[in-house]
Design an enzyme around this catalytic site. Structure first.
Site, mmCIF file in Angstrom:
data_model
loop_
_atom_site.group_PDB
_atom_site.id
_atom_site.type_symbol
_atom_site.label_atom_id
_atom_site.label_comp_id
_atom_site.label_asym_id
_atom_site.label_seq_id
_atom_site.Cartn_x
_atom_site.Cartn_y
_atom_site.Cartn_z
ATOM 1 N N SER A 15 51.205 24.411 52.419
ATOM 2 C CA SER A 15 51.136 22.999 52.035
ATOM 3 C C SER A 15 49.928 22.669 51.166
ATOM 4 C CB SER A 15 51.127 22.117 53.285
ATOM 5 O OG SER A 15 50.068 22.478 54.157
ATOM 6 N N HIS A 213 39.058 41.664 31.840
ATOM 7 C CA HIS A 213 39.326 41.806 30.403
ATOM 8 C C HIS A 213 40.836 41.841 30.197
ATOM 9 C CE1 HIS A 213 35.065 42.634 29.792
ATOM 10 N NE2 HIS A 213 35.136 43.517 30.772
#
Length: 256
Positions: A15, A213
């Site tokens: 939730s 990267h």
């Protein structure tokens, strides 16, 4: 599918994830920060635990998908950490099973691509008194304690250290504020706008500091259709246009 293609950042959890696009929610904050840079995709499921998530993880993240997410932010644990119900029903998951489930979810996500990054969010604390006060007449007793939250949060952090994953320790982070019980939650469990700011800030910090990267820090990512245009707003001197593609003045908070 709409274009141009952008990196995908998927929010996968219970939730606290499903509700994260509400007013002031941390998912909404990320959508604003990454506007024109990445798509924030919501896969939130109210009431779920790690066992139910594990049942569908290969459907939510199919290995044969043409495009794999660049980042997956995972939150399960709050429901797992609830005390077991006497009937044997309910969302409680024993600690060892929770850790095993989360490990399997992590390994599945790692298998998607060499460039899919992962951040786990650990269970935040709760305002126990407010949880009891807000007990629904339609539900059997919900038992949430900070002792249980901490146990599951610590286990999540330890698992991430074992697997080399990035993790946000929400249990510790929330309690850095003296007034966390009154400002971080709407009902003792779910996040207020202030609580969401804390979550968003921690996620952005982790992304900035991670040695990934390519980098997924929002300032390092190209902005879509950012070229100068004669259709841009005209400057005060009336001689040129002003490129607004990088403007952030309208943000409620200036994020780093």
């Amino acid at each position: 599918m709409v274009g141009p293609a952008r990196p995908q950042i998927v929010l996968f959890g219970s939730s606290i994830v499903q509700m994260s696009f509400g007013h002031g929610g941390w998912g909404a904050i990320l959508s604003e920060v990454y506007a024109r840079k990445a798509d924030i995709i919501l896969r939130g499921y109210y009431g779920w635990n790690s066992s139910r998530a594990l049942e569908v993880v290969d459907q939510v993240f199919p290995k044969d998908a043409a495009v794999q997410p660049s980042l997956v932010i995972v939150y399960f644990g709050g429901n797992d950490s609830m005390a077991p119900h006497s009937s044997g029903l309910g969302p409680h998951v024993p600690l060892t099973e929770y850790v095993d489930n989360m490990k399997k979810i992590a390994l599945h996500l790692q298998s998607l691509s060499d460039f899919t990054r992962i951040i786990f969010l650990s269970s935040p604390p709760v305002d126990e008194a407010k949880v009891r006060q807000n007990q629904s007449p339609y539900l059997s007793e919900v038992i949430r304690t900070n002792d249980l939250c901490k146990t599951y949060s610590d286990a999540c952090v330890e698992l991430c250290q074992e697997l080399g994953l990035e993790v946000v320790d929400l249990f510790s982070t929330f309690q850095k504020a003296d007034d966390w019980k009154t400002v971080c939650f709407t009902d003792g469990i779910h996040l207020s706008a202030q609580g969401s700011k804390i979550v968003a800030g921690e996620i952005l910090r982790v992304v900035k500091e991670a040695e990934w990267h390519p980098s997924l820090h929002w300032k390092s990512m190209p902005t879509e259709f950012a070229d100068d245009s004669p259709y841009d707003l005209v400057s005060a001197d009336g001689k040129q246009t002003v490129n607004s593609s990088e403007w952030t003045y309208f943000w409620e908070e200036q994020w780093d």
